[in-house]
Motif scaffolding. Structure first.
Motif, PDB file in Angstrom:
ATOM      1  N   GLU A 104       0.811  -1.212   0.000  1.00 25.14           N
ATOM      2  CA  GLU A 104       0.000   0.000   0.000  1.00 25.14           C
ATOM      3  C   GLU A 104       0.850   1.269   0.000  1.00 25.14           C
ATOM      4  N   THR A 105       1.899   1.297   0.803  1.00 23.26           N
ATOM      5  CA  THR A 105       2.713   2.496   0.996  1.00 23.26           C
ATOM      6  C   THR A 105       3.897   2.541   0.039  1.00 23.26           C
ATOM      7  N   ARG A 106       4.603   3.676   0.047  1.00 26.30           N
ATOM      8  CA  ARG A 106       5.794   3.803  -0.784  1.00 26.30           C
ATOM      9  C   ARG A 106       6.844   2.768  -0.391  1.00 26.30           C
ATOM     10  N   ALA A 107       7.016   2.522   0.904  1.00 29.56           N
ATOM     11  CA  ALA A 107       7.989   1.529   1.354  1.00 29.56           C
ATOM     12  C   ALA A 107       7.624   0.134   0.841  1.00 29.56           C
ATOM     13  N   ASP A 108       6.322  -0.185   0.855  1.00 24.86           N
ATOM     14  CA  ASP A 108       5.863  -1.478   0.329  1.00 24.86           C
ATOM     15  C   ASP A 108       6.192  -1.599  -1.159  1.00 24.86           C
ATOM     16  N   ILE A 109       5.923  -0.526  -1.880  1.00 29.34           N
ATOM     17  CA  ILE A 109       6.156  -0.530  -3.329  1.00 29.34           C
ATOM     18  C   ILE A 109       7.644  -0.703  -3.624  1.00 29.34           C
ATOM     19  N   ASP A 110       8.491   0.002  -2.886  1.00 28.76           N
ATOM     20  CA  ASP A 110       9.933  -0.123  -3.103  1.00 28.76           C
ATOM     21  C   ASP A 110      10.403  -1.559  -2.859  1.00 28.76           C
ATOM     22  N   ARG A 111       9.884  -2.178  -1.814  1.00 22.50           N
ATOM     23  CA  ARG A 111      10.292  -3.556  -1.514  1.00 22.50           C
ATOM     24  C   ARG A 111       9.825  -4.511  -2.609  1.00 22.50           C
ATOM     25  N   LEU A 112       8.604  -4.318  -3.085  1.00 20.67           N
ATOM     26  CA  LEU A 112       8.091  -5.186  -4.140  1.00 20.67           C
ATOM     27  C   LEU A 112       8.858  -4.991  -5.443  1.00 20.67           C
ATOM     28  N   MET A 113       9.127  -3.750  -5.796  1.00 22.32           N
ATOM     29  CA  MET A 113       9.856  -3.469  -7.031  1.00 22.32           C
ATOM     30  C   MET A 113      11.284  -4.008  -6.981  1.00 22.32           C
ATOM     31  N   ALA A 114      11.918  -3.900  -5.816  1.00 21.24           N
ATOM     32  CA  ALA A 114      13.283  -4.406  -5.684  1.00 21.24           C
ATOM     33  C   ALA A 114      13.322  -5.924  -5.827  1.00 21.24           C
ATOM     34  N   GLY A 115      12.336  -6.604  -5.259  1.00 19.61           N
ATOM     35  CA  GLY A 115      12.321  -8.062  -5.305  1.00 19.61           C
ATOM     36  C   GLY A 115      11.937  -8.634  -6.647  1.00 19.61           C
ATOM     37  N   THR A 116      11.286  -7.837  -7.492  1.00 16.80           N
ATOM     38  CA  THR A 116      10.798  -8.350  -8.781  1.00 16.80           C
ATOM     39  C   THR A 116      11.518  -7.732  -9.974  1.00 16.80           C
TER      40      THR A 116
ATOM     41  N   LEU B 136      -2.857   5.659  -3.892  1.00 15.39           N
ATOM     42  CA  LEU B 136      -1.595   6.182  -3.372  1.00 15.39           C
ATOM     43  C   LEU B 136      -1.849   7.351  -2.425  1.00 15.39           C
ATOM     44  N   TYR B 137      -2.674   8.297  -2.858  1.00 14.97           N
ATOM     45  CA  TYR B 137      -2.936   9.485  -2.043  1.00 14.97           C
ATOM     46  C   TYR B 137      -3.652   9.095  -0.747  1.00 14.97           C
ATOM     47  N   TYR B 138      -4.619   8.205  -0.838  1.00 18.07           N
ATOM     48  CA  TYR B 138      -5.371   7.741   0.337  1.00 18.07           C
ATOM     49  C   TYR B 138      -4.413   7.137   1.364  1.00 18.07           C
TER      50      TYR B 138
ATOM     51  N   GLN C  22       1.131  14.329  -3.436  1.00 15.34           N
ATOM     52  CA  GLN C  22       1.246  14.690  -4.860  1.00 15.34           C
ATOM     53  C   GLN C  22       2.698  14.592  -5.321  1.00 15.34           C
ATOM     54  N   SER C  23       3.613  15.182  -4.563  1.00 10.30           N
ATOM     55  CA  SER C  23       5.027  15.120  -4.945  1.00 10.30           C
ATOM     56  C   SER C  23       5.550  13.694  -4.870  1.00 10.30           C
ATOM     57  N   GLY C  24       5.002  12.912  -3.944  1.00 12.28           N
ATOM     58  CA  GLY C  24       5.398  11.506  -3.841  1.00 12.28           C
ATOM     59  C   GLY C  24       4.977  10.703  -5.051  1.00 12.28           C
ATOM     60  N   ILE C  25       3.801  11.006  -5.599  1.00  9.24           N
ATOM     61  CA  ILE C  25       3.339  10.332  -6.817  1.00  9.24           C
ATOM     62  C   ILE C  25       4.274  10.663  -7.981  1.00  9.24           C
ATOM     63  N   LEU C  26       4.657  11.938  -8.079  1.00 13.46           N
ATOM     64  CA  LEU C  26       5.577  12.349  -9.142  1.00 13.46           C
ATOM     65  C   LEU C  26       6.931  11.658  -8.983  1.00 13.46           C
ATOM     66  N   ASP C  27       7.376  11.501  -7.746  1.00 16.16           N
ATOM     67  CA  ASP C  27       8.648  10.828  -7.500  1.00 16.16           C
ATOM     68  C   ASP C  27       8.579   9.349  -7.876  1.00 16.16           C
ATOM     69  N   LEU C  28       7.431   8.735  -7.640  1.00 18.58           N
ATOM     70  CA  LEU C  28       7.250   7.338  -8.062  1.00 18.58           C
ATOM     71  C   LEU C  28       7.416   7.212  -9.570  1.00 18.58           C
TER      72      LEU C  28
ATOM     73  N   ILE D 151       0.841  15.220 -13.216  1.00 17.87           N
ATOM     74  CA  ILE D 151       1.050  13.771 -13.274  1.00 17.87           C
ATOM     75  C   ILE D 151       1.068  13.284 -14.716  1.00 17.87           C
ATOM     76  N   LEU D 152       0.116  13.751 -15.509  1.00 14.89           N
ATOM     77  CA  LEU D 152       0.039  13.319 -16.906  1.00 14.89           C
ATOM     78  C   LEU D 152       1.246  13.810 -17.705  1.00 14.89           C
ATOM     79  N   ASN D 153       1.670  15.028 -17.438  1.00 17.18           N
ATOM     80  CA  ASN D 153       2.855  15.538 -18.133  1.00 17.18           C
ATOM     81  C   ASN D 153       4.120  14.786 -17.724  1.00 17.18           C
ATOM     82  N   LYS D 154       4.193  14.382 -16.461  1.00 14.03           N
ATOM     83  CA  LYS D 154       5.330  13.587 -15.999  1.00 14.03           C
ATOM     84  C   LYS D 154       5.330  12.211 -16.669  1.00 14.03           C
ATOM     85  N   LEU D 155       4.147  11.611 -16.799  1.00  9.28           N
ATOM     86  CA  LEU D 155       4.045  10.326 -17.495  1.00  9.28           C
ATOM     87  C   LEU D 155       4.444  10.467 -18.959  1.00  9.28           C
ATOM     88  N   ALA D 156       4.042  11.563 -19.570  1.00 13.31           N
ATOM     89  CA  ALA D 156       4.433  11.806 -20.964  1.00 13.31           C
ATOM     90  C   ALA D 156       5.947  11.955 -21.078  1.00 13.31           C
TER      91      ALA D 156
END
Length: 368
Positions: free
Chosen positions: A226-238, A252-254, A259-265, A320-325
């Motif tokens: 759910e959290t950024r730490a969870d995501i980092d652990r999952l991404m590192a392992g896979t 993510l926001y919930y 907002q800045s954390g989403i952009l950093d992801l 967010i959309l511009n960052k994805l682009a």
């Protein structure tokens, strides 16, 4: 016992006060839809000086590589079917309104036909396709065989459509459907459970790749990832396997990712983000949900989620959309606003109105 013919039964239903009320509601709904269609036709003929001038001259995404879709959860909630209009909105009206709003893809839903051929025909006639299936896995509670089986069934299902994304979330110990607060009561995986999850996902990711498909992991409120730490652990392992990330702005926001954390992801995992859910948040309702420790479903009923483009939403989708682009995102951009359409949020809007609002906003920001 006296037998009543089907025709007579139909007459009784229609002519009863309850039947008349139900028919009137359906007629009103159709009239609203017709009004919106006419209004949409008028607004598309506005002169270039009216708002359209802010639309990018060239889409920020390649239209051949990025498609727009919307999930049916704004019409009827898949986790709780009591979140619906009264009388309940029909399956065919849902997909017709999705097509009318200008989207090209959607998730499946409990109301949809179980027969794939029927579903495919109903979608194709409206220019639609299934964008992704939902796969809940249970690796962390030892149900590897069942998790593998469900995944393979959904891969076979998706071979009937032109989308390659398969959305996966680990539901072992998940509480998002339970009548308890989701953030404080979510599962906390042990090292052994993380190992089971990582190994299971690596296996599924490699199977997806071998079948020309893309596994997209969905961090979800009320689950063990759910959290950024969870995501980092999952991404590192896979990272050495074919496991990618689904970016869901609302979840993510919930869960506390700003907002800045989403952009950093996006900066960190841009090359592995292969699917996007665009879900907006009403900040005042999220604050109340956390203060009152509402369950996830009760937060939805209260109106915590809305669509991109809603001025009551807190998330800045343009950045967010511009960052994805900027990271050259390819895949689906899916509007997903889990809502109770009978909620008394003011102004009260029909699901189609929210869909049109989101589609217009996405066109304005992306040019698609």
């Amino acid at each position: 016992m006296t037998q009543i013919s089907a025709k007579t039964q139909e007459q009784v239903i229609v002519t009863s006060p309850k039947g008349i009320k139900s028919v009137c509601k359906q007629i009103n709904r159709l009239l609203i839809s017709l009004f919106l269609v006419i209004l949409m036709g008028i607004t598309t003929t506005l002169p270039a000086s009216a708002e359209v001038k802010s639309v990018p001259k060239t889409p920020i995404f390649n239209p051949e590589e990025v498609r727009l879709g919307i999930t049916p959860t704004g019409w009827s909630n898949s986790d709780d079917l009591t979140m619906d209009l009264n009388p309940p909105i029909s399956y065919k009206q849902i997909i017709s309104e999705i097509a009318l709003a200008g989207f090209k893809g959607l998730q499946g839903a409990p109301k949809f036909p179980k027969d794939t051929a029927t579903l495919k025909k109903d979608l194709e006639v409206r220019g639609l396709t299934i964008s992704e299936p939902w796969v809940g896995t249970f690796f962390t509670i030892g149900a590897e065989e069942d998790s593998q089986k469900i995944f393979k069934e959904q891969m076979e299902f998706m071979k009937n459509f032109d989308s390659k994304a398969i959305v996966v979330a680990e539901l072992g110990g998940a509480v998002h459907q339970q009548p308890i607060e989701p953030l404080k009561n979510r599962p906390q995986f042990t090292d052994k459970q993380w190992e089971l999850l990582i190994n299971g996902l690596n296996s599924l990711g490699d199977q997806a790749f071998a079948n020309g498909m893309i596994l997209c992991y969905h961090p979800h409120v009320g689950t063990g990832v759910e959290t950024r730490a969870d995501i980092d652990r999952l991404m590192a392992g896979t990272k050495d396997h074919n496991v990618n990330l689904l970016l869901d702005t609302g979840h993510l926001y919930y869960s506390g990712v700003s907002q800045s954390g989403i952009l950093d992801l996006i900066d960190t995992y841009g090359s592995r983000i292969k699917h996007v859910h665009l879900k907006n948040i009403r900040q005042n309702i999220l604050d109340k949900a956390k203060e009152k420790q509402l369950s996830f479903l009760n937060a939805i009923r209260s109106g915590v989620f809305t669509v991109p483009g809603d001025k009551n939403g807190i998330i800045d989708f343009k950045t967010i959309l511009n960052k994805l682009a900027a990271v050259k995102y390819q895949g689906w951009l899916m509007v997903e606003a889990e809502q109770d359409p009978s909620n008394a949020i003011k102004p009260l809007r029909e699901p189609l109105e929210y869909a049109l609002l989101a589609r217009g906003y996405l066109h304005k920001v992306t040019g698609l």
